[in-house]
Design a protein around this motif. Structure first.
Motif, PDB file in Angstrom:
ATOM      1  N   VAL A  11       0.617  -1.381  -0.011  1.00  0.00           N
ATOM      2  CA  VAL A  11       0.275  -0.142  -0.026  1.00  0.00           C
ATOM      3  C   VAL A  11       0.773   1.210  -0.072  1.00  0.00           C
ATOM      4  CG1 VAL A  11      -2.169  -1.120   1.029  1.00  0.00           C
ATOM      5  CG2 VAL A  11      -0.320  -0.367   2.746  1.00  0.00           C
ATOM      6  N   LEU A  14       1.828   5.713  -4.822  1.00  0.00           N
ATOM      7  CA  LEU A  14       1.318   7.133  -4.770  1.00  0.00           C
ATOM      8  C   LEU A  14       0.045   7.424  -5.075  1.00  0.00           C
ATOM      9  CD1 LEU A  14       4.754   8.939  -6.140  1.00  0.00           C
ATOM     10  CD2 LEU A  14       4.258   8.581  -3.756  1.00  0.00           C
ATOM     11  N   GLY A  15      -0.462   6.422  -5.971  1.00  0.00           N
ATOM     12  CA  GLY A  15      -1.987   6.861  -6.248  1.00  0.00           C
ATOM     13  C   GLY A  15      -2.049   8.232  -7.032  1.00  0.00           C
ATOM     14  N   THR A  16      -1.156   8.108  -8.204  1.00  0.00           N
ATOM     15  CA  THR A  16      -0.985   9.446  -8.824  1.00  0.00           C
ATOM     16  C   THR A  16      -2.300   9.611  -9.846  1.00  0.00           C
ATOM     17  OG1 THR A  16       0.211   8.317 -10.544  1.00  0.00           O
ATOM     18  CG2 THR A  16       1.461   9.781  -8.984  1.00  0.00           C
ATOM     19  N   ARG A  17      -2.679   8.374 -10.293  1.00  0.00           N
ATOM     20  CA  ARG A  17      -4.064   8.596 -10.922  1.00  0.00           C
ATOM     21  C   ARG A  17      -5.359   9.232 -10.431  1.00  0.00           C
ATOM     22  NH1 ARG A  17      -4.731   2.492 -12.549  1.00  0.00           N
ATOM     23  NH2 ARG A  17      -3.470   2.403 -10.457  1.00  0.00           N
ATOM     24  N   LYS A  27      -5.201   5.711  -1.433  1.00  0.00           N
ATOM     25  CA  LYS A  27      -6.434   5.323  -2.130  1.00  0.00           C
ATOM     26  C   LYS A  27      -7.108   4.103  -1.528  1.00  0.00           C
ATOM     27  CE  LYS A  27      -3.299   3.022  -5.493  1.00  0.00           C
ATOM     28  NZ  LYS A  27      -2.923   2.648  -6.802  1.00  0.00           N
ATOM     29  N   LEU A 109       9.554   2.518  -5.259  1.00  0.00           N
ATOM     30  CA  LEU A 109      10.541   2.096  -6.426  1.00  0.00           C
ATOM     31  C   LEU A 109       9.828   0.988  -7.205  1.00  0.00           C
ATOM     32  CD1 LEU A 109      13.967   2.086  -4.340  1.00  0.00           C
ATOM     33  CD2 LEU A 109      13.098   3.747  -5.588  1.00  0.00           C
ATOM     34  N   GLY A 110       8.450   0.698  -6.937  1.00  0.00           N
ATOM     35  CA  GLY A 110       7.867  -0.196  -7.741  1.00  0.00           C
ATOM     36  C   GLY A 110       7.281  -1.334  -6.859  1.00  0.00           C
ATOM     37  N   PRO A 132      -4.121  -4.164  -3.189  1.00  0.00           N
ATOM     38  CA  PRO A 132      -5.292  -3.765  -2.448  1.00  0.00           C
ATOM     39  C   PRO A 132      -6.174  -2.830  -3.268  1.00  0.00           C
ATOM     40  CG  PRO A 132      -3.292  -2.993  -1.440  1.00  0.00           C
ATOM     41  CD  PRO A 132      -2.900  -3.444  -2.689  1.00  0.00           C
ATOM     42  N   ASP A 133      -5.880  -2.126  -4.439  1.00  0.00           N
ATOM     43  CA  ASP A 133      -6.523  -1.379  -5.287  1.00  0.00           C
ATOM     44  C   ASP A 133      -7.497  -2.302  -6.139  1.00  0.00           C
ATOM     45  OD1 ASP A 133      -4.439  -1.877  -6.606  1.00  0.00           O
ATOM     46  OD2 ASP A 133      -4.037   0.290  -7.047  1.00  0.00           O
TER      47      ASP A 133
HETATM   48  P1  UTP Z   1      -0.014   0.802  -8.818  1.00  0.00           P
HETATM   49  O1  UTP Z   1       0.715   1.214 -10.050  1.00  0.00           O
HETATM   50  O2  UTP Z   1      -1.673   0.595  -9.242  1.00  0.00           O
HETATM   51  O3  UTP Z   1      -0.153   1.778  -8.002  1.00  0.00           O
HETATM   52  O4  UTP Z   1       0.369  -0.317  -8.117  1.00  0.00           O
HETATM   53  P2  UTP Z   1       0.243   3.609  -7.634  1.00  0.00           P
HETATM   54  O5  UTP Z   1       1.648   3.543  -8.056  1.00  0.00           O
HETATM   55  O6  UTP Z   1      -0.215   3.892  -6.314  1.00  0.00           O
HETATM   56  O7  UTP Z   1      -0.672   4.025  -8.796  1.00  0.00           O
HETATM   57  P3  UTP Z   1      -0.669   5.192  -9.964  1.00  0.00           P
HETATM   58  O8  UTP Z   1      -0.145   4.605 -10.896  1.00  0.00           O
HETATM   59  O9  UTP Z   1       0.431   6.318  -9.187  1.00  0.00           O
HETATM   60  O10 UTP Z   1      -1.950   6.041  -9.965  1.00  0.00           O
HETATM   61  C1  UTP Z   1      -0.134  -1.510  -7.638  1.00  0.00           C
HETATM   62  C2  UTP Z   1      -0.188  -1.707  -6.150  1.00  0.00           C
HETATM   63  O11 UTP Z   1       1.293  -1.712  -5.854  1.00  0.00           O
HETATM   64  C3  UTP Z   1       1.351  -0.778  -4.613  1.00  0.00           C
HETATM   65  C4  UTP Z   1       0.444   0.191  -4.837  1.00  0.00           C
HETATM   66  O12 UTP Z   1       0.105   1.003  -3.420  1.00  0.00           O
HETATM   67  C5  UTP Z   1      -0.685  -0.540  -5.400  1.00  0.00           C
HETATM   68  O13 UTP Z   1      -1.522  -1.138  -4.455  1.00  0.00           O
HETATM   69  N1  UTP Z   1       2.773   0.010  -4.760  1.00  0.00           N
HETATM   70  C6  UTP Z   1       3.121   0.011  -6.079  1.00  0.00           C
HETATM   71  C7  UTP Z   1       3.453   0.045  -3.888  1.00  0.00           C
HETATM   72  O14 UTP Z   1       3.432  -0.405  -2.635  1.00  0.00           O
HETATM   73  N2  UTP Z   1       4.869   0.411  -4.036  1.00  0.00           N
HETATM   74  C8  UTP Z   1       5.158   0.951  -5.066  1.00  0.00           C
HETATM   75  O15 UTP Z   1       6.681   1.468  -5.252  1.00  0.00           O
HETATM   76  C9  UTP Z   1       4.576   0.786  -6.344  1.00  0.00           C
END
Ligand code: UTP
Length: 300
Positions: A11, A14-17, A27, A109-110, A132-133
């Motif tokens: 979790v 950053l949830g940029t979308r 998010k 970092l991914g 979780p999303d």
């Molecule tokens: P997403 O790519 O859907 O999440 O990653 P994000 O990066 O929060 O979303 P956007 O693209 O910026 O809107 C899938 C899952 O992996 C977690 C996210 O929280 C999400 O639940 N994640 C992703 C991490 O925990 N760490 C990261 O570095 C990247």
């Protein structure tokens, strides 16, 4: 064969979308009908027999830890006011003491890196991984069926769902081999294949059971697409040494990480609830008439 006892919930994204909603609120805490998104995935894991819930968090995510804590004042007030149903519901959802762990991914970092952050808490045993999303409807059952398949195969399991072949380039797609038990052999995995090159229309829906050997691979994993440490790259390496099976989930998965997916999830989950289905269906019909593309009311 080791039992799947632990689940990891990354979790820390950053949830940029979903900005600006996700500037201060994670998010995973946005609400679908009357539960935060994260509660749906935790409930799905609990139904599958998971005993320990591991959250890989980041900055601004402390409210997730609070959500799974006991709120003494709230419980006391509910009891005093005779709101026994609400109190019982909160208590049912409450993990037991010692059933949760929280660790930090200091930098996003991914996904592969987030999973690696849980290595010491998971230890040397297979684990469930739930994004979780992504929430599933029926809102339970996907991970439970995956655990059943794991118990027959003893190896890695990934849940997949069908998508429109035209949309396959947006997802992680698997290649399908022979059917085994309730699943099938995965013959390949590709993240966001170029149009027309996908090996199938079966996309990875955010549910995995992985063997602990993935951690050693992720530790040395180089950055991939988006300059992030990608889980799929790590799984591809693991697939050279261990089998991966697919579980074809027949329900629907909603991507609550995008505003459209989140709205769709709210509508679908409300319509699936017997206590609100009729009212919400009426509301939607009225709203479509008033604001939808076919403005029947204003046209007449
Ligand atoms: P997403 O790519 O859907 O999440 O990653 P994000 O990066 O929060 O979303 P956007 O693209 O910026 O809107 C899938 C899952 O992996 C977690 C996210 O929280 C999400 O639940 N994640 C992703 C991490 O925990 N760490 C990261 O570095 C990247």
């Amino acid at each position: 064969m080791k039992k799947v006892r632990k689940a990891v919930f990354p979790v820390a994204g950053l949830g940029t979308r979903f900005l600006p909603a996700t500037k201060a609120v994670p998010k995973e805490m946005l609400t679908v009908v009357d539960r935060p998104v994260i509660q749906y995935v935790v409930d799905e894991a609990r139904e599958a027999g998971i005993e320990h819930f591991i959250f890989v968090t980041g900055r601004n995510k402390a409210v997730i830890e609070d959500h799974f804590d006991i709120q003494f004042e709230l419980n006391h007030t509910l009891a005093q006011r005779g709101k026994d149903d609400q109190l019982a519901r909160l208590q049912r959802l409450q993990p037991l003491a010692g059933q949760t762990s929280f660790t930090r991914q200091q930098e996003p970092l991914g996904l592969g890196h987030a999973v690696w952050c849980a290595r010491d808490i998971v230890g040397d045993e297979p684990f469930a991984l739930l994004l979780p999303d992504m929430i599933t409807l029926p809102d339970q059952g996907c991970m439970k069926s995956m655990v059943e398949l794991y118990e027959r195969t003893g190896t890695n399991v990934i849940a997949v769902e069908e998508c429109d072949p035209e949309e396959a380039h947006k997802y992680g797609i698997v290649g399908k081999g022979a059917n085994i038990h309730t699943g099938f052999e995965i013959t390949g995995m590709v993240e966001k294949p170029k149009k027309g090159t996908a090996p199938s229309n079966l996309f990875i829906n955010g549910r995995y059971i992985l063997q602990p050997e993935i951690f050693k691979i992720l530790e040395n994993q180089e950055r991939g697409a988006g300059n992030e440490i990608q889980l799929t790259d790590g799984m591809l390496k693991l697939a050279r040494k261990q089998k991966f099976y697919g579980f074809h989930y027949r329900g629907r998965t909603f991507d609550c990480g995008s505003p459209e997916g989140f709205v769709e999830a709210n509508v679908a989950f409300a319509l699936s609830r017997p206590d609100m289905r009729a009212k919400v269906a009426d509301l939607i019909e009225g709203l479509v008439a008033d604001f939808g593309p076919v403005r029947r009311r204003s046209a007449s």
